[in-house]
Design a protein around this motif. Structure first.
Motif, PDB file in Angstrom:
ATOM      1  N   GLY A 177       0.821  -1.206   0.000  1.00 36.80           N
ATOM      2  CA  GLY A 177       0.000   0.000   0.000  1.00 36.80           C
ATOM      3  C   GLY A 177       0.849   1.248   0.000  1.00 36.80           C
ATOM      4  O   GLY A 177       2.070   1.204   0.207  1.00 36.80           O
ATOM      5  N   GLY A 178       0.205   2.363  -0.273  1.00 35.75           N
ATOM      6  CA  GLY A 178       0.881   3.645  -0.288  1.00 35.75           C
ATOM      7  C   GLY A 178       0.114   4.665   0.537  1.00 35.75           C
ATOM      8  O   GLY A 178      -1.100   4.549   0.716  1.00 35.75           O
ATOM      9  N   GLN A 179       0.817   5.663   1.047  1.00 35.98           N
ATOM     10  CA  GLN A 179       0.224   6.704   1.879  1.00 35.98           C
ATOM     11  C   GLN A 179       0.670   8.070   1.382  1.00 35.98           C
ATOM     12  O   GLN A 179       1.874   8.347   1.276  1.00 35.98           O
ATOM     13  CB  GLN A 179       0.648   6.518   3.337  1.00 35.98           C
ATOM     14  N   TRP A 180      -0.317   8.937   1.023  1.00 36.01           N
ATOM     15  CA  TRP A 180       0.014  10.305   0.640  1.00 36.01           C
ATOM     16  C   TRP A 180       0.582  11.054   1.834  1.00 36.01           C
ATOM     17  O   TRP A 180       0.140  10.876   2.974  1.00 36.01           O
ATOM     18  CB  TRP A 180      -1.235  11.048   0.170  1.00 36.01           C
ATOM     19  N   ILE A 187       4.608  10.003  -1.791  1.00 37.72           N
ATOM     20  CA  ILE A 187       3.893   8.776  -1.448  1.00 37.72           C
ATOM     21  C   ILE A 187       4.871   7.856  -0.722  1.00 37.72           C
ATOM     22  O   ILE A 187       5.958   7.564  -1.238  1.00 37.72           O
ATOM     23  CB  ILE A 187       3.342   8.052  -2.684  1.00 37.72           C
ATOM     24  N   SER A 188       4.498   7.425   0.489  1.00 37.15           N
ATOM     25  CA  SER A 188       5.279   6.420   1.201  1.00 37.15           C
ATOM     26  C   SER A 188       4.796   5.052   0.749  1.00 37.15           C
ATOM     27  O   SER A 188       3.628   4.710   0.941  1.00 37.15           O
ATOM     28  CB  SER A 188       5.118   6.568   2.719  1.00 37.15           C
ATOM     29  N   VAL A 189       5.692   4.303   0.137  1.00 36.73           N
ATOM     30  CA  VAL A 189       5.361   3.011  -0.458  1.00 36.73           C
ATOM     31  C   VAL A 189       5.796   1.894   0.488  1.00 36.73           C
ATOM     32  O   VAL A 189       6.951   1.840   0.901  1.00 36.73           O
ATOM     33  CB  VAL A 189       6.055   2.837  -1.819  1.00 36.73           C
ATOM     34  N   SER A 226       9.652   3.042   1.244  1.00 37.24           N
ATOM     35  CA  SER A 226      10.428   4.047   0.521  1.00 37.24           C
ATOM     36  C   SER A 226       9.521   5.215   0.194  1.00 37.24           C
ATOM     37  O   SER A 226       8.339   5.021  -0.131  1.00 37.24           O
ATOM     38  CB  SER A 226      11.012   3.459  -0.768  1.00 37.24           C
ATOM     39  N   ASP A 227      10.055   6.429   0.283  1.00 36.40           N
ATOM     40  CA  ASP A 227       9.288   7.634  -0.017  1.00 36.40           C
ATOM     41  C   ASP A 227       9.597   8.084  -1.438  1.00 36.40           C
ATOM     42  O   ASP A 227      10.762   8.279  -1.805  1.00 36.40           O
ATOM     43  CB  ASP A 227       9.632   8.749   0.967  1.00 36.40           C
ATOM     44  N   PRO A 258      -0.424  -3.047  -9.242  1.00 40.91           N
ATOM     45  CA  PRO A 258      -1.078  -1.821  -8.800  1.00 40.91           C
ATOM     46  C   PRO A 258      -0.818  -1.553  -7.336  1.00 40.91           C
ATOM     47  O   PRO A 258      -0.719  -2.476  -6.524  1.00 40.91           O
ATOM     48  CB  PRO A 258      -2.566  -2.100  -9.078  1.00 40.91           C
ATOM     49  N   LEU A 259      -0.707  -0.270  -7.003  1.00 45.39           N
ATOM     50  CA  LEU A 259      -0.462   0.149  -5.628  1.00 45.39           C
ATOM     51  C   LEU A 259      -1.696   0.867  -5.105  1.00 45.39           C
ATOM     52  O   LEU A 259      -2.106   1.899  -5.659  1.00 45.39           O
ATOM     53  CB  LEU A 259       0.756   1.077  -5.564  1.00 45.39           C
ATOM     54  N   ALA A 260      -2.280   0.354  -4.045  1.00 40.09           N
ATOM     55  CA  ALA A 260      -3.428   1.016  -3.423  1.00 40.09           C
ATOM     56  C   ALA A 260      -2.909   2.166  -2.561  1.00 40.09           C
ATOM     57  O   ALA A 260      -2.165   1.948  -1.595  1.00 40.09           O
ATOM     58  CB  ALA A 260      -4.199   0.019  -2.565  1.00 40.09           C
TER      59      ALA A 260
END
Length: 262
Positions: A177-180, A187-189, A226-227, A258-260
């Motif tokens: 997942g990713g975080q804005w 995006i932090s992956v 990773s950012d 795909p990355l959510a």
């Protein structure tokens, strides 16, 4: 034995139209390009590839160059370009001028639809770089109206190109997942990877977004993080319809999915 000899002699005299359709090489100082289209199947679709023969020391760009460079542009007439694949790229350049791409010859497998038959032209625009960057623009034309036989060499080349594409996500090597960030500029992956995942290369792509080079990978619990800088974020986007894709390289293993992002 005589039957085998007769068959071998007959193969030598197959008409050229009965083989895969291959354009002439378009030559430039930094790299040459050609188009290969295999005979269409019963559904009218065909496997194909853009063959980029980089010369020694030259480089070209991935579909998202990382803020510096020209992403490859390919449009097709005489058929419909239904998909194009990209092998996992590498980070190139230095700390002050970095970009994402390839430093060795690369083949981009494609799939063509729309009842392929007759003249097919791929209009290609890409950048190749060494000490300077040279824009390469070419119209690559093939005649696909043959009898449907496949040249074994071209079939092998297209299959080899397809084999270079990243694998699908699986247990132990997948996006989590990713975080804005609060300002939407990063995006932090989070992802799973083999034990040496802290040395993984992380790449994001997904038009109309543009992404920079990922920051160092760190371990957080059972995951790696990773950012990734967001160089361009459109005002309107629909990630459910056009998801951001994560491409990972860990040693010789590559993965894409795909990355959510939330």
């Amino acid at each position: 034995m005589k039957r085998l000899q007769t068959a071998a002699i007959a193969l030598l005299f197959l008409p050229a139209a009965a083989t895969a359709a291959t354009s002439s090489w378009v030559e430039t100082p930094g790299g040459d390009v050609r188009l290969v289209v295999l005979p269409a199947g019963a559904d009218g679709a065909a496997r194909a590839m853009l063959d980029i023969r980089l010369h020694e020391g030259w480089k070209t760009y991935w579909r998202d160059p990382g803020g510096s460079g020209i992403p490859p542009s390919i449009t097709v007439s005489g058929a419909t370009l239904t998909s194009i694949g990209f092998p996992a790229p590498r980070r190139l350049g230095d700390d002050t001028n970095h970009y994402i791409g390839y430093d060795a010859p690369v083949r981009l497998p494609m799939k063509l639809g729309g009842a392929v038959g007759g003249t097919v032209t791929a209009t290609v625009f890409l950048g190749v770089c060494k000490d300077i960057c040279i824009p390469v623009q070419a119209d690559l034309t093939v005649e696909t109206g043959g009898e449907g036989f496949t040249n074994p060499l071209e079939e092998t080349a297209v299959a080899a190109a397809e084999a270079t594409l990243p694998g699908t996500a699986g247990d132990g090597f997948r996006p989590l997942g990713g975080q804005w960030s609060a300002d939407g500029k990063t995006i932090s992956v989070r992802f799973e990877a083999p034990a040496d995942g802290d040395h993984a290369d992380v790449f994001l792509s997904g038009a109309p977004f543009e992404f920079g080079a990922a920051g160092p990978v760190r371990r957080e619990g059972d995951a790696f993080v990773s950012d990734v800088p967001v160089l361009h974020r459109p005002k309107v986007f629909d990630l459910a319809k056009n998801p951001i894709r994560l491409t990972l390289r860990a040693g010789e293993k590559t993965m894409e999915g795909p990355l959510a992002v939330k």
